[in-house]
Design an enzyme around this catalytic site. Structure first.
Site, mmCIF file in Angstrom:
data_model
loop_
_atom_site.group_PDB
_atom_site.id
_atom_site.type_symbol
_atom_site.label_atom_id
_atom_site.label_comp_id
_atom_site.label_asym_id
_atom_site.label_seq_id
_atom_site.Cartn_x
_atom_site.Cartn_y
_atom_site.Cartn_z
ATOM 1 N N ASN A 1 27.680 -83.083 22.485
ATOM 2 C CA ASN A 1 26.336 -82.539 22.721
ATOM 3 C C ASN A 1 25.606 -82.552 21.380
ATOM 4 O OD1 ASN A 1 24.053 -81.159 23.389
ATOM 5 N ND2 ASN A 1 25.076 -79.194 23.810
ATOM 6 N N TRP A 2 24.723 -83.537 21.231
ATOM 7 C CA TRP A 2 24.022 -83.694 19.943
ATOM 8 C C TRP A 2 22.771 -82.841 19.842
ATOM 9 C CZ3 TRP A 2 24.493 -89.750 18.975
ATOM 10 C CH2 TRP A 2 25.815 -90.033 18.605
ATOM 11 N N LYS A 3 22.481 -82.112 20.913
ATOM 12 C CA LYS A 3 21.334 -81.181 20.908
ATOM 13 C C LYS A 3 20.087 -81.867 20.331
ATOM 14 C CE LYS A 3 24.655 -77.441 20.743
ATOM 15 N NZ LYS A 3 24.977 -76.078 20.400
ATOM 16 N N HIS B 1 22.716 -75.262 29.877
ATOM 17 C CA HIS B 1 23.277 -74.867 28.584
ATOM 18 C C HIS B 1 22.673 -73.519 28.171
ATOM 19 C CE1 HIS B 1 24.194 -74.782 24.305
ATOM 20 N NE2 HIS B 1 25.132 -75.683 24.559
ATOM 21 N N GLU C 1 21.584 -72.418 25.508
ATOM 22 C CA GLU C 1 20.366 -72.483 24.679
ATOM 23 C C GLU C 1 19.138 -72.621 25.572
ATOM 24 O OE1 GLU C 1 21.867 -75.556 22.133
ATOM 25 O OE2 GLU C 1 23.203 -74.091 21.200
ATOM 26 N N GLU D 1 31.426 -71.932 28.098
ATOM 27 C CA GLU D 1 31.016 -71.828 26.704
ATOM 28 C C GLU D 1 30.565 -70.390 26.427
ATOM 29 O OE1 GLU D 1 29.678 -75.807 24.884
ATOM 30 O OE2 GLU D 1 27.973 -74.973 25.943
ATOM 31 N N GLY E 1 28.534 -72.575 17.962
ATOM 32 C CA GLY E 1 27.981 -72.782 16.631
ATOM 33 C C GLY E 1 28.314 -71.674 15.634
ATOM 34 N N SER F 1 32.551 -73.889 19.293
ATOM 35 C CA SER F 1 33.274 -74.026 18.025
ATOM 36 C C SER F 1 34.584 -74.813 18.158
ATOM 37 C CB SER F 1 33.527 -72.657 17.394
ATOM 38 O OG SER F 1 32.288 -72.047 17.045
ATOM 39 N N GLY G 1 29.838 -79.533 20.120
ATOM 40 C CA GLY G 1 28.541 -79.590 19.452
ATOM 41 C C GLY G 1 28.707 -80.032 18.008
HETATM 42 P P1 PGA Z 1 29.493 -75.975 19.013
HETATM 43 O O1 PGA Z 1 28.452 -76.216 20.237
HETATM 44 O O2 PGA Z 1 30.625 -76.930 19.219
HETATM 45 O O3 PGA Z 1 28.674 -76.278 17.782
HETATM 46 O O4 PGA Z 1 29.917 -74.561 19.087
HETATM 47 C C1 PGA Z 1 28.916 -76.358 21.551
HETATM 48 C C2 PGA Z 1 27.768 -76.461 22.505
HETATM 49 O O5 PGA Z 1 26.765 -75.768 22.346
HETATM 50 O O6 PGA Z 1 27.838 -77.230 23.493
#
Ligand code: PGA
Length: 267
Positions: free
Chosen positions: A14-16, A101, A103, A174, A180, A221, A242
């Site tokens: 997931n490159w956001k 997601h 976010e 998640e 993150g 993470s 991520g």
């Molecule tokens: P992360 O993000 O691996 O940086 O914790 C995961 C995600 O949001 O899909």
């Protein structure tokens, strides 16, 4: 209970909104080069930003890696300024889509009902949904994490048909406090939630349908060092990555660890 079928682990990047358009294509190409000799039993999906998808698709040509999107709209066409149609995603070569997601839920007000409509849209257009669920730290501290995640799954799937034929639907657990932060869920916490997800699915569909069409991912993470604590025959079927997916070198290390772990567990 019958032994669960062995599935190839799914590893989703997931490159956001972290990379530029040219940069995304370059990293996809780099990944392809690094994985070109690998004969592993894994499926990698790269989910770049919408504008980077065409370039990434081109870069991935000739590899087994698949293209995914980070969101999708529930309608095919119409007066929906700024939204992205599932038909357009198919046209551009996407096969997977991340939906709901945290976010998007937290920053953009995406509700359970919007998430549900998006899941139906994805399934109806042959996109494999990666439905994200997870609780906040506050909800976990109050002991409400299981209720929250079960509610998220039920609201998203209650009107969704099970995937047809060989179609799949992935539920990505998640925990929001693990995304993150460098503080992943403990294996015990993650596995307890894996069981809850499975139980919730069995209440919505039949056991046979769940075994055939539903798979789970852990995200939050994930690194090469911790990923194998989550994946296994009685655990998650893959990972949503991520931060550790942004640099091809570190993402390839995650993939190789999963591949080695999978081979060991299934010998
Ligand atoms: P992360 O993000 O691996 O940086 O914790 C995961 C995600 O949001 O899909």
């Amino acid at each position: 209970m019958p032994r669960r079928p062995v599935s190839t682990p799914l590893i989703v990047a997931n490159w956001k909104m972290q990379l530029g358009v040219a940069e995304s294509a370059e990293r996809a190409l780099d990944l392809k080069t690094r994985l070109s000799g690998a004969k592993g039993r894994f499926q990698v999906v790269v989910c770049p930003s919408f504008l980077s998808m065409a370039g990434v698709k081109k870069a991935l040509r000739g590899s087994t890696m698949k293209l995914g999107a980070q969101d999708v709209f529930w309608d095919e066409r119409g007066a929906y300024t700024g939204e992205v149609s599932p038909v357009n995603l198919r046209e551009i070569g996407a096969e997977y889509v991340i939906i709901g997601h945290s976010e998007r839920r937290q920053l953009l007000g995406e509700t359970d009902s919007m998430v549900g409509r998006k899941v139906i849209s994805a399934l109806g257009h042959g996109l494999t949904p990666i439905l994200c669920v997870g609780e906040t730290a506050h909800e976990r501290n109050e002991g409400r994490h299981e209720l929250v995640v079960a509610r998220q799954i039920i609201s998203a799937l209650k009107t969704a048909p099970p995937p047809m034929g060989n179609g799949r639907l992935y539920i990505a657990y998640e925990p929001i406090w693990a995304i993150g932060t460098g503080e992943p869920a403990s294996p015990e916490q993650a596995l307890a939630m894996h069981d809850l997800i499975r139980q919730t699915l069995i209440e919505l569909y039949s056991l046979a349908q769940v075994e055939r069409s539903f798979r789970t991912l852990y995200g939050g993470s994930v690194t090469a060092d911790n990923v194998n604590q989550y994946i296994g025959p009685k655990a998650y079927h893959g990972a949503l990555v991520g931060t550790a997916s942004l640099q091809p070198e570190s993402f390839v290390t995650v993939i190789k660890h999963i591949d080695q772990g999978f081979t060991t567990k299934h010998l």
